[in-house]
Design a protein around this motif. Structure first.
Motif, PDB file in Angstrom:
ATOM      1  N   ASP A 651       0.895  -1.153  -0.054  1.00 58.08           N
ATOM      2  CA  ASP A 651       0.049  -0.089   0.074  1.00 58.08           C
ATOM      3  C   ASP A 651       0.932   1.474  -0.045  1.00 58.08           C
ATOM      4  O   ASP A 651       1.386   1.691   1.031  1.00 58.08           O
ATOM      5  CB  ASP A 651      -0.923  -0.092   1.329  1.00 58.08           C
ATOM      6  CG  ASP A 651      -1.873   1.308   1.263  1.00 58.08           C
ATOM      7  OD1 ASP A 651      -2.035   1.740   0.102  1.00 58.08           O
ATOM      8  OD2 ASP A 651      -1.712   1.724   2.557  1.00 58.08           O
ATOM      9  N   PRO A 652       1.157   1.849  -1.021  1.00 59.32           N
ATOM     10  CA  PRO A 652       2.176   3.121  -1.295  1.00 59.32           C
ATOM     11  C   PRO A 652       1.678   4.342  -0.669  1.00 59.32           C
ATOM     12  O   PRO A 652       2.210   5.112   0.057  1.00 59.32           O
ATOM     13  CB  PRO A 652       2.123   3.330  -2.711  1.00 59.32           C
ATOM     14  CG  PRO A 652       0.963   2.717  -3.464  1.00 59.32           C
ATOM     15  CD  PRO A 652       0.668   1.376  -2.518  1.00 59.32           C
ATOM     16  N   SER A 653       0.121   4.242  -0.458  1.00 53.82           N
ATOM     17  CA  SER A 653      -0.594   5.312   0.260  1.00 53.82           C
ATOM     18  C   SER A 653      -0.163   5.384   1.729  1.00 53.82           C
ATOM     19  O   SER A 653      -0.346   6.470   2.364  1.00 53.82           O
ATOM     20  CB  SER A 653      -2.221   5.441  -0.020  1.00 53.82           C
ATOM     21  OG  SER A 653      -2.528   4.226   0.853  1.00 53.82           O
ATOM     22  N   SER A 654       0.208   4.446   2.394  1.00 54.95           N
ATOM     23  CA  SER A 654       0.596   4.547   3.837  1.00 54.95           C
ATOM     24  C   SER A 654       2.191   3.911   3.849  1.00 54.95           C
ATOM     25  O   SER A 654       2.298   3.555   5.037  1.00 54.95           O
ATOM     26  CB  SER A 654      -0.298   3.469   4.541  1.00 54.95           C
ATOM     27  OG  SER A 654      -0.114   2.147   4.161  1.00 54.95           O
ATOM     28  N   LYS A 710       4.248  11.866   1.590  1.00 47.60           N
ATOM     29  CA  LYS A 710       3.426  11.732   2.506  1.00 47.60           C
ATOM     30  C   LYS A 710       2.330  10.830   2.391  1.00 47.60           C
ATOM     31  O   LYS A 710       1.854  10.557   1.282  1.00 47.60           O
ATOM     32  CB  LYS A 710       2.629  13.436   2.678  1.00 47.60           C
ATOM     33  CG  LYS A 710       3.712  14.335   3.121  1.00 47.60           C
ATOM     34  CD  LYS A 710       3.093  15.750   3.270  1.00 47.60           C
ATOM     35  CE  LYS A 710       3.886  16.925   3.740  1.00 47.60           C
ATOM     36  NZ  LYS A 710       3.012  18.095   4.070  1.00 47.60           N
ATOM     37  N   ARG A 711       1.945  10.170   3.602  1.00 51.69           N
ATOM     38  CA  ARG A 711       0.762   9.342   3.390  1.00 51.69           C
ATOM     39  C   ARG A 711      -0.481  10.200   2.763  1.00 51.69           C
ATOM     40  O   ARG A 711      -0.688  11.263   2.977  1.00 51.69           O
ATOM     41  CB  ARG A 711       0.270   8.747   4.757  1.00 51.69           C
ATOM     42  CG  ARG A 711      -0.945   7.926   5.183  1.00 51.69           C
ATOM     43  CD  ARG A 711      -1.084   7.724   6.493  1.00 51.69           C
ATOM     44  NE  ARG A 711      -2.398   7.081   6.636  1.00 51.69           N
ATOM     45  CZ  ARG A 711      -2.372   5.713   7.007  1.00 51.69           C
ATOM     46  NH1 ARG A 711      -1.119   5.006   7.291  1.00 51.69           N
ATOM     47  NH2 ARG A 711      -3.498   5.012   7.215  1.00 51.69           N
ATOM     48  N   TRP A 712      -1.138   9.416   2.048  1.00 48.74           N
ATOM     49  CA  TRP A 712      -2.529   9.765   1.546  1.00 48.74           C
ATOM     50  C   TRP A 712      -3.602   9.107   1.803  1.00 48.74           C
ATOM     51  O   TRP A 712      -3.577   7.681   1.942  1.00 48.74           O
ATOM     52  CB  TRP A 712      -2.438  10.023   0.002  1.00 48.74           C
ATOM     53  CG  TRP A 712      -2.406   8.947  -0.669  1.00 48.74           C
ATOM     54  CD1 TRP A 712      -3.541   8.156  -1.365  1.00 48.74           C
ATOM     55  CD2 TRP A 712      -1.132   8.278  -1.807  1.00 48.74           C
ATOM     56  NE1 TRP A 712      -3.020   7.165  -2.281  1.00 48.74           N
ATOM     57  CE2 TRP A 712      -1.969   7.176  -2.366  1.00 48.74           C
ATOM     58  CE3 TRP A 712       0.031   8.581  -1.666  1.00 48.74           C
ATOM     59  CZ2 TRP A 712      -1.086   6.470  -3.140  1.00 48.74           C
ATOM     60  CZ3 TRP A 712       1.049   7.959  -2.379  1.00 48.74           C
ATOM     61  CH2 TRP A 712       0.330   6.682  -3.143  1.00 48.74           C
ATOM     62  N   GLU A 713      -4.683   9.624   1.876  1.00 49.37           N
ATOM     63  CA  GLU A 713      -5.942   9.042   2.443  1.00 49.37           C
ATOM     64  C   GLU A 713      -7.336   9.224   0.965  1.00 49.37           C
ATOM     65  O   GLU A 713      -6.696   9.821  -0.099  1.00 49.37           O
ATOM     66  CB  GLU A 713      -6.368   9.588   3.800  1.00 49.37           C
ATOM     67  CG  GLU A 713      -5.868   9.559   4.683  1.00 49.37           C
ATOM     68  CD  GLU A 713      -5.397   8.261   5.225  1.00 49.37           C
ATOM     69  OE1 GLU A 713      -6.201   7.307   5.042  1.00 49.37           O
ATOM     70  OE2 GLU A 713      -4.570   7.950   5.881  1.00 49.37           O
ATOM     71  N   ASP A 714      -8.272   8.769   1.279  1.00 45.89           N
ATOM     72  CA  ASP A 714      -9.307   8.958   0.134  1.00 45.89           C
ATOM     73  C   ASP A 714      -9.557  10.327  -0.211  1.00 45.89           C
ATOM     74  O   ASP A 714      -9.712  10.426  -1.560  1.00 45.89           O
ATOM     75  CB  ASP A 714     -10.423   8.329   0.844  1.00 45.89           C
ATOM     76  CG  ASP A 714     -11.293   9.007   2.011  1.00 45.89           C
ATOM     77  OD1 ASP A 714     -10.452   9.763   2.632  1.00 45.89           O
ATOM     78  OD2 ASP A 714     -12.410   8.753   2.253  1.00 45.89           O
ATOM     79  N   VAL A 715      -9.432  11.000   0.548  1.00 51.90           N
ATOM     80  CA  VAL A 715      -9.711  12.461   0.162  1.00 51.90           C
ATOM     81  C   VAL A 715      -8.508  13.012  -0.807  1.00 51.90           C
ATOM     82  O   VAL A 715      -8.896  14.114  -1.628  1.00 51.90           O
ATOM     83  CB  VAL A 715      -9.961  13.245   1.136  1.00 51.90           C
ATOM     84  CG1 VAL A 715     -11.298  12.944   2.000  1.00 51.90           C
ATOM     85  CG2 VAL A 715      -8.864  13.552   2.232  1.00 51.90           C
ATOM     86  N   ASP A 716      -7.582  12.590  -0.707  1.00 49.11           N
ATOM     87  CA  ASP A 716      -6.525  12.748  -1.386  1.00 49.11           C
ATOM     88  C   ASP A 716      -6.261  12.204  -2.776  1.00 49.11           C
ATOM     89  O   ASP A 716      -5.427  12.575  -3.633  1.00 49.11           O
ATOM     90  CB  ASP A 716      -4.886  12.719  -0.708  1.00 49.11           C
ATOM     91  CG  ASP A 716      -4.988  13.095   0.978  1.00 49.11           C
ATOM     92  OD1 ASP A 716      -5.351  14.434   0.682  1.00 49.11           O
ATOM     93  OD2 ASP A 716      -4.723  12.545   1.655  1.00 49.11           O
TER      94      ASP A 716
END
Length: 743
Positions: A651-654, A710-716
């Motif tokens: 999971d690259p987003s985290s 930076k970590r990204w979430e759904d809104v990003d």
């Protein structure tokens, strides 16, 4: 003065009336207007079955109708299906694109949120001469069915009956579904009557064969079902009798609204009524769910059969000689065409629609099929060519419809051969090129830099990026005048300026990637050089057409899962030692080892390489565009994009990568990292001289700069929506199919 005041007041009042009228117009649902016939008891009917055809009432006569369609999912990137984040604007834009492609029907699998039905009614109000119809699916309680193994369980039946009734009322704009009661499902106030634009119903989902078999064995002696509108025929098995009741409940609920539409239940090859003597897996030919064992009574709209048919699964499509007896228009032996012919022939007195077919455009592959029709591994153009060929074959065999899977790419999807390599509750946040299920769409949902950075050997588009959105890596390595990095939801991007033009006849170029403690500090590709920190993955570009992503043998998920854990693949235990010096090709399993009694015959384990990094252009305006292009070089400029999964990211987003930890289970542990170190070097092919790793030995990889984000979430999550090349190829095929082929 008073006169002037009154005049202004009058104008203000008139404006209020006009604005108020507009508000009323937009608040009041437009009336759906479609031409329909009226049958006994005042029922309206727009579509009906007649023999082996479906017909549409048009210009006061019944005409043969071929459903040219697309399936539509319930979400967009960054979201899971239960969030139902598709907007009215999305729907209105998509409906136009779908009709322009040549489709006349959309199939949805379950109740969507009210915005879908509202948008369809509003869209069709502007296209009354050529409305877009839809097929409403009714989702069965899959998890409870599989867990309980008995469809007649009262709780299962009650839940399914409620879902049927809710679906009908939602279509006719006559229900308010409470959000708390429908957690994870569509909810809201349904007031738009989309019923007149309905083409038909499909009840249920693909049936698990073990569940069907156990339902039959647990309910021997169940009486035939006789309902007001549908009944089971003599010889029907218990599950088919249960299905007859669900179909009848659908009809009975719809009858309350004064309409009738054709009804089918969902089915697939696994539970079809044909014999597959060459199918190795027993469960794939265990039990039939036969549409001919159910009949319509007092339902003039009729009843049809619906099947999901893909060219690569089950395995008999590839191995069963009895399904390799027909040739396609190109003169090739074609098991898909043979199957279509046999299936249509079996249903000799009813219409049949293929309501799912297609291949995905992805880096990953999950099954192999005849004629290269694999489940994955295709670029967007090849996807379209194969989809169009199958569409034409379905039409030529006299089916009543061909509904392509699917309209839009769906990032949240999982695939059986990659599901152990990612983090389930974050799948929607990134574009995993190895998970083929995410890439069946003809409307591409590409990661956010797809329209900014084009892999074409010209780095000038990097100038469009803000300085904060790209990083120059301070490497000071011989042979390299500069390396810049950036990323998005799908890839790690590199822009490299070399000291001299890249000449692959004389040189190979390597990029090692370090994310964790461990990995290979030496390897043949290093030509005797040693690193102070190991590499998990390695990109080799050594020929003109493609490069190759490889993975350290002790990190290699494939060997760890199917070698050490499952004892299926032969392997040398030394491969699993740290710093083995071995980089393996990146592979995915495409079929498990099957042995008796689970299999009729012993069927070997199969895997396939997925690490090819193709040279080409990712610019969709380039005549040589290839959606799978991963690198290009011109002069001394080299551009690369690397799929996150091929770098070991779960999971690259985290910033999570697969860990070296041995869990003893199929589910790999993930570990948070700070980023990735990039280690470049060049090898002279004649002298084996290494350029770029001069100096200290071991070479201090640990001192190289770290590329991080930076970590990204759904809104990003951002994405680029663009029709794939497959869209225009399907458009051509759909416009050819204006009339059904009589059989």
């Amino acid at each position: 003065m008073k006169k002037l005041f009154k005049s202004r007041l009058f104008k203000f009042g008139l404006a209020t009336v006009i604005v108020g009228g507009a508000a009323v117009y937009w608040l009041m649902p437009p009336m759906a207007k479609v031409e329909s016939a009226e049958i006994g008891n005042g029922f309206k009917i727009k579509f009906k079955t007649n023999g082996t055809q479906i017909e549409q009432f048009q210009n006061q006569i019944w005409k043969p109708y071929f459903a040219k369609g697309v399936n539509m999912g319930a979400t967009v990137p960054g979201h899971f299906p239960g969030e139902l984040e598709i907007s009215k604007d999305d729907y209105m834009r998509w409906f136009k694109m779908i009709q322009e492609m040549g489709a006349n029907v959309i199939r949805v699998y379950t109740i969507l949120k009210p915005e879908f039905y509202e948008s369809l009614v509003r869209y069709n109000a502007k296209h009354q001469d050529n409305p877009l119809f839809f097929i409403q699916g009714i989702w069965s309680p899959e998890e409870q069915l599989i867990a309980g193994q008995n469809a007649f369980d009262p709780q299962v039946k009650q839940k399914f009956e409620k879902e049927v009734q809710d679906a009908v009322e939602a279509v006719y704009g006559n229900i308010d579904l409470d959000a708390e009661e429908h957690s994870g499902k569509a909810s809201g106030n349904y007031v738009f009557n989309a019923g007149p634009y309905l083409m038909g119903w499909i009840v249920g989902t693909e049936w698990d064969p073990v569940m069907v078999d156990k339902t039959n064995k647990s309910n021997v002696g169940t009486a035939d079902y006789k309902g007001d509108h549908f009944q089971s025929k003599p010889g029907a098995n218990p599950f088919e009798k249960w299905l007859a009741e669900m179909v009848d409940i659908t009809a009975t609920t719809e009858a309350n609204h004064g309409w009738q539409h054709p009804i089918a239940f969902s089915n697939w090859v696994t539970t079809d009524p044909l014999e597959h003597p060459g199918e190795p897996l027993v469960a794939e030919d265990m039990v039939s769910v036969d549409p001919t064992h159910i009949a319509a009574v007092d339902w003039e709209a009729g009843y049809f059969a619906s099947y999901h048919v893909y060219p690569y699964y089950p395995d008999f499509f590839t191995f069963d000689k009895s399904f390799q007896t027909m040739k396609n228009v190109k003169g090739e032996v074609d098991s898909y065409k043979t199957y279509l012919h046999k299936l249509k022939e079996y249903h000799s007195d009813m219409p049949v629609m293929i309501t799912e077919f297609g291949v995905p455009a992805s880096q990953g592959v999950a099954h192999t099929g005849m004629l290269g029709r694999n489940q994955g591994g295709h670029d967007d153009k090849t996807q379209g060519e194969m989809d169009a060929d199958m569409f034409r074959e379905i039409h030529q065999e006299g089916y009543s419809g061909a509904i392509l899977f699917t309209w839009q790419d769906e990032w949240f999807k999982k695939t059986w051969n990659t599901m152990y390599y990612d983090i389930p509750d974050r799948r929607a946040y990134w574009y995993n090129t190895l998970t083929n299920e995410s890439h069946f769409g003809v409307l591409g949902m590409y990661p956010s830099k797809d329209d900014v950075i084009h892999i074409d050997g010209d780095a000038s588009d990097w100038d469009k990026l803000d300085d904060k959105d790209k990083t120059k890596l301070d490497l000071h390595i011989d042979g390299f005048n500069g390396i810049w990095a950036t990323h998005d939801e799908g890839y790690l991007y590199l822009s490299i300026k070399l000291s001299e033009p890249l000449d692959l006849s004389k040189n190979s170029i390597y990029f090692g990637f370090d994310t964790l403690k461990g990995g290979n500090r030496h390897a043949p590709q290093l030509q005797g050089k040693t690193l102070d920190e190991g590499l998990e993955t390695l990109l080799e570009i050594g020929n003109q057409d493609k490069g190759q992503m490889m993975i350290a043998s002790n990190y290699d998920f494939h060997t760890r899962l199917y070698g050490k854990l499952s004892k299926i693949l032969p392997y040398d235990p030394k491969e699993l030692q740290d710093d083995s010096g071995i980089f393996n090709p990146w592979k995915l399993v495409v079929n498990y080892l099957l042995e008796k009694p689970d299999s009729r015959v012993n069927h070997p384990f199969g895997d396939i390489g997925v690490g090819d990094m193709l040279r080409g252009s990712s610019d969709p305006q380039d005549p040589n565009y290839n959606s799978k292009a991963m690198w290009q070089a011109k002069g001394n400029e080299l551009e690369i994009r690397i799929p996150w999964a091929l770098l070991g990211f779960s999971d690259p987003s985290s910033l999570s990568v697969i860990s070296y930890e041995d869990t003893g289970t199929k589910q790999f542990e993930s570990e948070k990292v700070e980023g990735v170190r990039i280690v470049p070097w060049i090898v002279r092919k004649d002298s084996k001289e290494v350029v770029g790793l001069e100096g200290d030995n071991p070479y201090p990889v640990s001192q190289l700069p770290l590329y991080t984000w930076k970590r990204w979430e759904d809104v990003d999550v951002k994405y680029v929506e663009r029709p794939k090349q497959s869209y225009s190829l399907m458009q051509e095929a759909m416009h050819e199919a204006d009339q059904p082929v009589s059989k």
